[in-house]
Motif scaffolding. Structure first.
Motif, PDB file in Angstrom:
ATOM      1  N   ASN A 187     -29.607   9.551 -16.634  1.00 31.20           N
ATOM      2  CA  ASN A 187     -30.768  10.447 -16.642  1.00 31.20           C
ATOM      3  C   ASN A 187     -30.470  11.797 -15.984  1.00 31.20           C
ATOM      4  N   HIS A 230     -34.167  14.395 -23.154  1.00 31.67           N
ATOM      5  CA  HIS A 230     -35.267  13.418 -23.106  1.00 31.67           C
ATOM      6  C   HIS A 230     -36.523  13.947 -22.427  1.00 31.67           C
ATOM      7  N   HIS A 254     -41.105  12.722 -21.164  1.00 38.65           N
ATOM      8  CA  HIS A 254     -41.938  13.140 -20.032  1.00 38.65           C
ATOM      9  C   HIS A 254     -42.925  14.252 -20.376  1.00 38.65           C
ATOM     10  N   ASP A 307     -39.394   6.499 -18.101  1.00 42.95           N
ATOM     11  CA  ASP A 307     -37.961   6.245 -18.243  1.00 42.95           C
ATOM     12  C   ASP A 307     -37.679   4.747 -18.287  1.00 42.95           C
TER      13      ASP A 307
HETATM   14 FE   LIG Z   1     -36.334  10.838 -17.017  1.00 44.85          FE
END
Ligand SMILES: [Fe+2]
Ligand code: FES
Length: 327
Positions: free
Chosen positions: A166, A172, A177, A282
């Protein structure tokens, strides 16, 4: 092409070397004893009456009782529940109540543990060597200016590398998010890996929140985030392997306050909840994905190769000269 063990993109077997959070300080009172299972092994954690945490292998060298179930703290020592042999925080047997001599070989494996920043950290190294770096102090975390940790824990089924990746994964942010990273950069120095990230979040209630954060991994599993958004906060994102493929995730938030923040207010609760919700987004991905040894990447992706090369160091045996220095 066959994959050698030094292929930076190959799998990561076993458990990495480093400091791992095993407890927040307020979860372990003086005199308390807890069984723990981490790194595929059983341990007993206890806090002496004078307040020092200690962690030993779980099973008594006498007839094998688990000290974490029924063991009792006596002063600075722990007493086995079965025949009341006593051990100090270094694992040395100090007394056998019904014998005239303590058997010289009576000891239990003891582990490096450190308590600071409101957390208890365990050093893990499968080769059995001591720490080659220390957990840094978090000087900001003083309760005059920051609220005490609001912490939570969940157990999930994944490999730790999924979580660590991450740190570089720019692609992402929007899909997972709902945030747009406008400035993003990583830096890797020794055992430290950093993400600098500035951008815009689009909260569920509407509007735009600008944020700037620095997320720093100290070793393979312990990440400290300094976040400036509507409020300033420190966030801990830390994981500890239980077995291969299962781990504990700890998430904690401490908000900066000006001395008169109402810590029980709805606003504070919601703010922390929002941060936690972002993190759980996540988790939902990690739990269900597969690991691609050789992902197909594009030019907008973060530097996953650099991350994996950095992360691999925690699985490599140390060079002999480093081992000696650590002993
Ligand atoms: Fe994340
Ligand atoms: S098994 Fe621990 S004292 Fe006997």
């Amino acid at each position: 092409m066959s994959e050698s063990t030094h292929d930076p993109l190959a799998s990561f077997p076993g458990f990495p070397r480093g400091w791992f959070v095993i407890q927040f300080s307020d979860e372990l009172a003086p005199g308390e004893v807890k069984p723990l299972r981490y790194f595929g092994k059983d341990f007993v954690l206890f806090r002496t009456e004078s307040g020092e945490p200690a962690i030993l292998d779980a099973f008594c060298p006498h007839l094998g009782a688990h000290l974490g179930y029924g063991g009792k703290v006596k002063g600075d020592e722990i007493e086995c529940p079965f025949h009341a042999w006593r051990f100090d925080g270094r694992g040395k047997c100090t007394a056998v109540p019904y014998a005239t001599k303590v058997p010289p070989k009576a000891k239990i494996g003891a582990h490096h543990v450190v308590e600071k920043n409101g957390m208890i950290y365990l050093w893990h190294d499968r080769d059995g060597y001591g720490p080659d770096w220390e957990v840094p102090d978090l000087p900001e975390y003083d309760l005059a200016h920051y609220l005490e940790w609001n912490h939570s824990i969940i157990e999930i089924a994944t490999h730790p590398r999924e979580i660590v990746e991450n740190l570089v994964d720019t692609g992402h942010f929007m899909p997972v998010h709902g945030t747009r990273a406008e400035k993003f950069r990583n830096e890797f120095r020794g055992h430290v890996g950093v993400q600098y990230n500035e951008g815009v979040a689009y909260p569920l209630g509407g509007g735009e929140d600008h944020y700037a954060l620095t997320a720093t991994y100290y070793g393979p599993a312990y990440m400290v985030v300094h976040m400036k958004g509507v409020l300033e906060s420190i966030i801990i994102n830390s994981h500890t392997p239980i077995e291969e493929g299962r781990l504990h995730l700890r998430f904690a938030v401490s908000l900066k306050h000006d001395g008169n923040i109402d810590r029980t207010s709805q606003f504070v609760a919601q703010y922390i909840d929002n941060l936690r919700r972002g993190y759980l987004q996540d988790v939902a991905i990690w739990e269900n994905k597969v690991f691609r040894e050789r992902p197909i990447l594009c030019d907008g992706d973060g530097d996953i190769g650099a991350l994996r090369r950095w992360y691999r160091q925690f699985y490599e045996p140390r060079e002999p000269f480093e081992r000696q220095a650590a002993e």
